[in-house]
Structure formats: C-alpha cells, structure tokens
Scaffold this active site. Structure first.
Site, short mmCIF file in Angstrom:
data_model
loop_
_atom_site.label_atom_id
_atom_site.label_comp_id
_atom_site.label_asym_id
_atom_site.label_seq_id
_atom_site.Cartn_x
_atom_site.Cartn_y
_atom_site.Cartn_z
N ASP A 142 -44.13 19.77 -36.49
CA ASP A 142 -43.47 21.07 -36.60
C ASP A 142 -43.48 21.45 -38.08
O ASP A 142 -44.48 21.95 -38.58
CB ASP A 142 -42.06 20.90 -36.00
CG ASP A 142 -41.29 22.19 -35.86
OD1 ASP A 142 -40.86 22.74 -36.87
OD2 ASP A 142 -41.10 22.66 -34.72
N GLY B 155 -40.97 10.34 -28.54
CA GLY B 155 -41.74 11.47 -28.02
C GLY B 155 -43.20 11.21 -27.72
O GLY B 155 -43.77 11.81 -26.82
N ASP C 4 -38.66 16.17 -25.51
CA ASP C 4 -37.40 16.38 -24.79
C ASP C 4 -36.66 17.61 -25.30
O ASP C 4 -36.85 18.05 -26.43
CB ASP C 4 -36.49 15.17 -24.94
CG ASP C 4 -35.87 15.09 -26.33
OD1 ASP C 4 -36.62 15.02 -27.33
OD2 ASP C 4 -34.63 15.13 -26.44
N ARG D 285 -38.62 14.69 -20.74
CA ARG D 285 -39.69 13.82 -21.27
C ARG D 285 -40.66 13.37 -20.18
O ARG D 285 -41.81 13.06 -20.44
CB ARG D 285 -39.09 12.54 -21.88
CG ARG D 285 -38.43 12.71 -23.21
CD ARG D 285 -38.23 11.34 -23.85
NE ARG D 285 -37.17 11.34 -24.85
CZ ARG D 285 -37.31 11.76 -26.10
NH1 ARG D 285 -38.47 12.21 -26.53
NH2 ARG D 285 -36.29 11.72 -26.94
N PHE E 94 -39.99 26.42 -29.07
CA PHE E 94 -39.57 25.09 -28.62
C PHE E 94 -40.33 24.70 -27.36
O PHE E 94 -40.44 25.48 -26.41
CB PHE E 94 -38.06 25.06 -28.36
CG PHE E 94 -37.56 23.65 -28.24
CD1 PHE E 94 -37.28 22.91 -29.39
CD2 PHE E 94 -37.43 23.06 -27.00
CE1 PHE E 94 -36.87 21.60 -29.29
CE2 PHE E 94 -37.00 21.74 -26.90
CZ PHE E 94 -36.72 21.01 -28.04
N LYS F 142 -47.76 22.85 -34.79
CA LYS F 142 -47.30 24.24 -34.94
C LYS F 142 -47.70 24.74 -36.33
O LYS F 142 -46.96 24.57 -37.29
CB LYS F 142 -45.78 24.31 -34.79
CG LYS F 142 -45.24 23.96 -33.41
CD LYS F 142 -43.72 24.07 -33.38
CE LYS F 142 -43.14 23.71 -32.03
NZ LYS F 142 -41.66 23.64 -32.07
N GLU G 298 -48.33 10.86 -33.13
CA GLU G 298 -47.11 11.67 -32.98
C GLU G 298 -47.21 12.62 -31.79
O GLU G 298 -48.31 12.98 -31.37
CB GLU G 298 -46.87 12.50 -34.26
CG GLU G 298 -45.69 12.04 -35.09
CD GLU G 298 -44.33 12.26 -34.46
OE1 GLU G 298 -44.19 12.31 -33.22
OE2 GLU G 298 -43.36 12.38 -35.22
N ASP G 299 -46.08 13.02 -31.27
CA ASP G 299 -46.07 14.01 -30.19
C ASP G 299 -46.29 15.41 -30.73
O ASP G 299 -47.10 16.18 -30.20
CB ASP G 299 -44.76 13.95 -29.38
CG ASP G 299 -43.50 14.03 -30.25
OD1 ASP G 299 -43.61 14.02 -31.50
OD2 ASP G 299 -42.41 14.08 -29.67
P1 IMP Z 1 -40.95 18.02 -38.02
O1 IMP Z 1 -40.32 16.93 -38.84
O2 IMP Z 1 -40.33 19.36 -38.28
O3 IMP Z 1 -42.46 18.06 -38.13
O4 IMP Z 1 -40.57 17.75 -36.51
C1 IMP Z 1 -41.11 16.69 -35.86
C2 IMP Z 1 -40.20 16.15 -34.77
O5 IMP Z 1 -39.25 17.10 -34.30
C3 IMP Z 1 -41.05 15.75 -33.60
O6 IMP Z 1 -41.45 14.41 -33.71
C4 IMP Z 1 -40.13 16.02 -32.43
O7 IMP Z 1 -39.38 14.87 -32.17
C5 IMP Z 1 -39.25 17.13 -32.88
N1 IMP Z 1 -39.73 18.45 -32.43
C6 IMP Z 1 -40.30 19.42 -33.19
N2 IMP Z 1 -40.63 20.49 -32.45
C7 IMP Z 1 -40.26 20.20 -31.19
C8 IMP Z 1 -40.36 20.92 -29.94
O8 IMP Z 1 -40.84 22.06 -29.85
N3 IMP Z 1 -39.88 20.28 -28.84
C9 IMP Z 1 -39.36 19.02 -28.88
N4 IMP Z 1 -39.26 18.32 -30.02
C10 IMP Z 1 -39.70 18.90 -31.17
MG MG Z 2 -41.60 12.77 -32.49
#
Ligand code: IMP
Ligand code: MG
Length: 175
Positions: free
Chosen positions: A103, A45, A159, A165, A152, A131, A99-100
């Site tokens: 969440d 990402g 993606d 992407r 989302f 977020k 990181e992208d």
């Molecule tokens: P976390 O572990 O919940 O912080 O999520 C992180 C990963 O989930 C990111 O590196 C993304 O790959 C994916 N992700 C979380 N939210 C989104 C979104 O809104 N769109 C696309 N990918 C997401």
């Molecule tokens: Mg990611």
C-alpha cells in the site's frame, strides 16, 4: 457482498488470481534458477498467495515465515515494528519477501531495513497486489502479480477486521 457490515464487490475472481500468480512463478523460475532463494512469507496476509505461488515454483529454494509486530492504537509508527520469527541465518543469501499487498510501502521498507542488517546477498520483493497510487517509497518492487486501485481490498488472505481471509476471490470496497 457484506463483510463485517461493509459492502464489497468482486474485483478478481479465483481464475484471474491463478493466472497472475502463474506469471509471477514463471518469472521466478527463470530468474532465480541458480540462486537457491530463501522465500520469506509475511504472515498473516500472504499465506494464501504463498501457498499457491510455491506450488508453482520448481527451482531449488527454501521457504520460511515471518511476522511483523503491529502496535495496536493510534500512536504506532512503522519504524517501531519488528520482524518476528526469523530463525534462519540469511547472511549471503538471496531473500525474496512474499507479501499480500503493498500500500504505502512502509511495512516492506521496515522489513527490508531490518533484513539488511543481517547482510543478505540480495533482497527481492514479491507482492500479490500493489497500489501504485498509495505507494510513497523509493524502493522498487521486483514481482507484482497485479496492480490495483487505491481502495480497501479483502479476500485471498487479506482481511477486513479479521474477516474475509478465507475467500478464494478478491473483493473491493463498494461505496
Ligand atoms: P503498507 O505498509 O501501507 O504498504 O501496508 C501494507 C499492509 O497493510 C499489508 O501487508 C496489509 O496487511 C495491510 N493492507 C494494506 N492495504 C490493505 C487492503 O486494501 N486490505 C487489507 N489489508 C491491507
Ligand atoms: Mg501483509
């Protein structure tokens, strides 16, 4: 716009992304000046964010790429995830994870915990998107280009089921 049968609307156009990436680069260029940081880009990402960010980084630095293994299916837990592709010796180094999106924070927490075992001098975190309403971890995020709603998102490296992407802008799910 429709991606993989789901409706999205524009959230951040390319010029807005460019200016928030610029702000992060400027902060890094001043605060990491004497650190020779190793930037670790989390694939897939973060590829587009990292490419644009690194073109704006003017300090002495190194750049490498990691992946976090993901387990398909419902039984996966974040604690089982492993970092793949790290070949550098990071002992004593200043690491900046790129990181992208953050969440819940589970993914980055897993990465931090695994990198800590390799005894870096410091670990900093840079994310394009954050977020705040989904985040449920304790660690602080050093560089946030943009905080976004808990919906989302797709585009600019992110993606939706493998699609989107390549998009130059970022789109948000449209209900
Ligand atoms: P976390 O572990 O919940 O912080 O999520 C992180 C990963 O989930 C990111 O590196 C993304 O790959 C994916 N992700 C979380 N939210 C989104 C979104 O809104 N769109 C696309 N990918 C997401
Ligand atoms: Mg990611």
């Amino acid at each position: 716009m429709i991606i993989n049968n789901k409706k999205f609307k524009l959230l951040l156009q390319a010029s807005e992304i460019n200016s928030v990436v610029e702000e992060v680069a400027e902060r890094m260029n001043s605060s990491l000046k004497n650190e020779n940081p190793l930037f670790l880009v989390v694939l897939n990402g973060a590829f587009m964010f990292a490419a644009d960010l690194m073109k704006k980084i003017t300090i002495d630095c190194e750049l490498s790429f990691i992946k976090v293994s993901s387990y398909e299916g419902t039984s996966s837990t974040s604690s089982l995830k492993q970092i793949l592709g790290l070949e550098e010796n990071i002992e004593g180094r200043t690491i900046v994870i790129i990181e992208d999106i953050i969440d819940t924070g589970f993914t980055i927490e897993t990465i931090i915990n695994q990198l800590q075992q390799k005894k870096p001098a410091a670990i900093q975190i840079a994310t394009l998107l954050y977020k705040p309403d989904a985040f449920c971890k304790k660690f602080s995020v050093d560089y946030i280009a943009k905080s976004v709603p808990n919906e989302f998102l797709v585009g600019y490296g992110l993606d939706y089921n493998g699609r989107g992407r390549n998009l130059a802008a970022i789109y948000i799910a449209d209900k």
